[in-house]
Design an enzyme around this catalytic site. Structure first.
Site, PDB file in Angstrom:
ATOM      1  N   ASN A   8       2.596  -6.190 -46.973  1.00  0.00           N
ATOM      2  CA  ASN A   8       3.688  -7.044 -47.471  1.00  0.00           C
ATOM      3  C   ASN A   8       4.821  -7.021 -46.449  1.00  0.00           C
ATOM      4  O   ASN A   8       5.555  -6.045 -46.358  1.00  0.00           O
ATOM      5  CB  ASN A   8       4.151  -6.495 -48.836  1.00  0.00           C
ATOM      6  CG  ASN A   8       5.354  -7.241 -49.387  1.00  0.00           C
ATOM      7  OD1 ASN A   8       5.727  -8.299 -48.875  1.00  0.00           O
ATOM      8  ND2 ASN A   8       5.959  -6.689 -50.425  1.00  0.00           N
ATOM      9  N   LYS A  10       7.456  -8.790 -46.365  1.00  0.00           N
ATOM     10  CA  LYS A  10       8.762  -9.073 -46.984  1.00  0.00           C
ATOM     11  C   LYS A  10       9.547 -10.096 -46.145  1.00  0.00           C
ATOM     12  O   LYS A  10       8.953 -10.966 -45.528  1.00  0.00           O
ATOM     13  CB  LYS A  10       9.536  -7.773 -47.197  1.00  0.00           C
ATOM     14  CG  LYS A  10       8.707  -6.713 -47.916  1.00  0.00           C
ATOM     15  CD  LYS A  10       9.527  -5.573 -48.435  1.00  0.00           C
ATOM     16  CE  LYS A  10       8.604  -4.532 -49.047  1.00  0.00           C
ATOM     17  NZ  LYS A  10       9.289  -3.443 -49.694  1.00  0.00           N
ATOM     18  N   HIS A  99       6.655  -8.093 -57.921  1.00  0.00           N
ATOM     19  CA  HIS A  99       7.099  -6.980 -57.067  1.00  0.00           C
ATOM     20  C   HIS A  99       8.449  -6.481 -57.579  1.00  0.00           C
ATOM     21  O   HIS A  99       9.270  -7.269 -58.054  1.00  0.00           O
ATOM     22  CB  HIS A  99       7.221  -7.461 -55.615  1.00  0.00           C
ATOM     23  CG  HIS A  99       7.430  -6.330 -54.662  1.00  0.00           C
ATOM     24  ND1 HIS A  99       8.658  -5.745 -54.484  1.00  0.00           N
ATOM     25  CD2 HIS A  99       6.559  -5.660 -53.864  1.00  0.00           C
ATOM     26  CE1 HIS A  99       8.530  -4.756 -53.609  1.00  0.00           C
ATOM     27  NE2 HIS A  99       7.272  -4.695 -53.212  1.00  0.00           N
ATOM     28  N   GLU A 101      11.064  -5.720 -56.182  1.00  0.00           N
ATOM     29  CA  GLU A 101      12.245  -6.376 -55.585  1.00  0.00           C
ATOM     30  C   GLU A 101      12.492  -7.744 -56.228  1.00  0.00           C
ATOM     31  O   GLU A 101      13.639  -8.160 -56.376  1.00  0.00           O
ATOM     32  CB  GLU A 101      12.057  -6.481 -54.058  1.00  0.00           C
ATOM     33  CG  GLU A 101      12.212  -5.110 -53.402  1.00  0.00           C
ATOM     34  CD  GLU A 101      11.395  -4.893 -52.138  1.00  0.00           C
ATOM     35  OE1 GLU A 101      10.934  -5.881 -51.541  1.00  0.00           O
ATOM     36  OE2 GLU A 101      11.211  -3.719 -51.754  1.00  0.00           O
ATOM     37  N   GLU A 170       3.022   0.458 -58.217  1.00  0.00           N
ATOM     38  CA  GLU A 170       4.060   0.795 -57.246  1.00  0.00           C
ATOM     39  C   GLU A 170       5.226   1.449 -57.978  1.00  0.00           C
ATOM     40  O   GLU A 170       6.076   0.739 -58.546  1.00  0.00           O
ATOM     41  CB  GLU A 170       4.560  -0.471 -56.551  1.00  0.00           C
ATOM     42  CG  GLU A 170       3.505  -1.218 -55.792  1.00  0.00           C
ATOM     43  CD  GLU A 170       4.110  -2.009 -54.636  1.00  0.00           C
ATOM     44  OE1 GLU A 170       3.752  -1.717 -53.508  1.00  0.00           O
ATOM     45  OE2 GLU A 170       4.960  -2.876 -54.875  1.00  0.00           O
ATOM     46  N   GLY A 176       9.838   2.042 -50.193  1.00  0.00           N
ATOM     47  CA  GLY A 176      10.791   2.051 -49.077  1.00  0.00           C
ATOM     48  C   GLY A 176      11.673   3.288 -49.020  1.00  0.00           C
ATOM     49  O   GLY A 176      12.671   3.314 -48.293  1.00  0.00           O
ATOM     50  N   SER A 214       5.685   3.757 -50.012  1.00  0.00           N
ATOM     51  CA  SER A 214       5.801   4.673 -48.866  1.00  0.00           C
ATOM     52  C   SER A 214       4.447   5.202 -48.385  1.00  0.00           C
ATOM     53  O   SER A 214       4.331   6.360 -47.986  1.00  0.00           O
ATOM     54  CB  SER A 214       6.753   5.829 -49.191  1.00  0.00           C
ATOM     55  OG  SER A 214       8.055   5.316 -49.411  1.00  0.00           O
TER      56      SER A 214
END
Ligand code: PEP
Length: 251
Positions: A8, A10, A99, A101, A170, A176, A214
């Protein structure tokens, strides 16, 4: 089951960077094709650069690509949105949905994820449905409950025939941050997701369940060999060919 290693990208880079990265990935995989025996590889560039990636992959179609989100609407006056049929037009194999985010910054809800997944299935595109708990939800012992509720509301109704969907677990606190979930927690969660899927879709054993958060070359072997971990959704480490492929090599 063959693992899926998905990168991904992003909202990173620019056209030059995207072209360089995809060319490097193609060249490296061409030189080390045995990785492809063990893993399917997919990349998710910013939508604007899909055609650049597609162009490079004409000569190397074993790598799939997709979008990081789509609209919940079929078409019409939705400025800035891209529809499922447009994703199909762009030859996407997969689209990432839900996701964390998107959930955090764009008000993505479980209900929207489900609608989008149904639109994608109608276009024969495989949705990658992301679920995961926040740090406080895990600390309060609610991780399974939260993920269970997300699955309950996000997974599209699929009756009779098997349809390809992917679930990505996730943990939000691992994305991240450099922190990864404990192997035992990943095992328990993936087993739980598999069981939940058995109630929701035919042939749940064929649904790939990815881990994301991560993942890097140093922890990939351990994570990818946990039972019911069928691949990885990779953010930061997918932006460099050597770290991305070092993870894929562990599949
Ligand atoms: C992600 O954003 O899906 C992700 C897993 O990111 P990272 O690998 O950087 O934690």
């Amino acid at each position: 089951m063959k693992k899926l290693i998905a990168g991904n990208w992003k909202m990173n880079g620019n056209r030059t960077m995207v072209r360089t990265l995809i060319s490097e990935v193609v060249n490296a995989l061409d030189a080390e094709q045995r990785i492809l025996d063990r893993a399917d590889i997919a990349v998710f560039p910013p939508a604007l650069y899909l055609s650049d990636v597609r162009h490079t992959l004409y000569g190397f179609p074993v790598i799939s690509f997709g979008m990081q989100d789509i609209s919940e609407y079929e078409d019409g006056a939705y400025t800035g949105d891209i529809s499922a049929s447009m994703a199909a037009d762009a030859a996407c194999t997969y689209v990432i949905l839900g996701h964390s985010e998107r959930r955090q910054y764009h008000g993505e809800t479980n209900e929207k994820v489900k609608l989008k997944a149904e639109l994608l299935l109608a276009e024969d595109i495989t949705p990658i449905i992301c679920v995961g708990e926040t740090e406080s939800e895990r600390e309060m012992g609610n991780a399974l409950k939260v993920v269970g509720e997300q699955l309950e509301s996000c997974i599209p109704v699929i009756k009779n025939n098997y349809r390809d969907i992917v679930v990505a677990y996730e943990p939000v606190w691992a994305i991240g941050t450099g922190k990864t979930a404990l192997p035992e927690d990943i095992r328990v969660m993936h087993q739980f997701i598999r069981e939940k899927l058995e109630d929701k879709v035919p042939d749940a054993s064929k649904v790939r369940i990815l881990y994301g958060g991560s993942m890097k070359p140093e922890n990939a072997a351990e994570i990818l060999h946990i039972q019911n971990v069928d691949g990885g959704l990779i953010g930061g480490a997918s932006l460099k060919t050597d770290t991305f492929l070092a993870i894929a090599r562990e599949a």
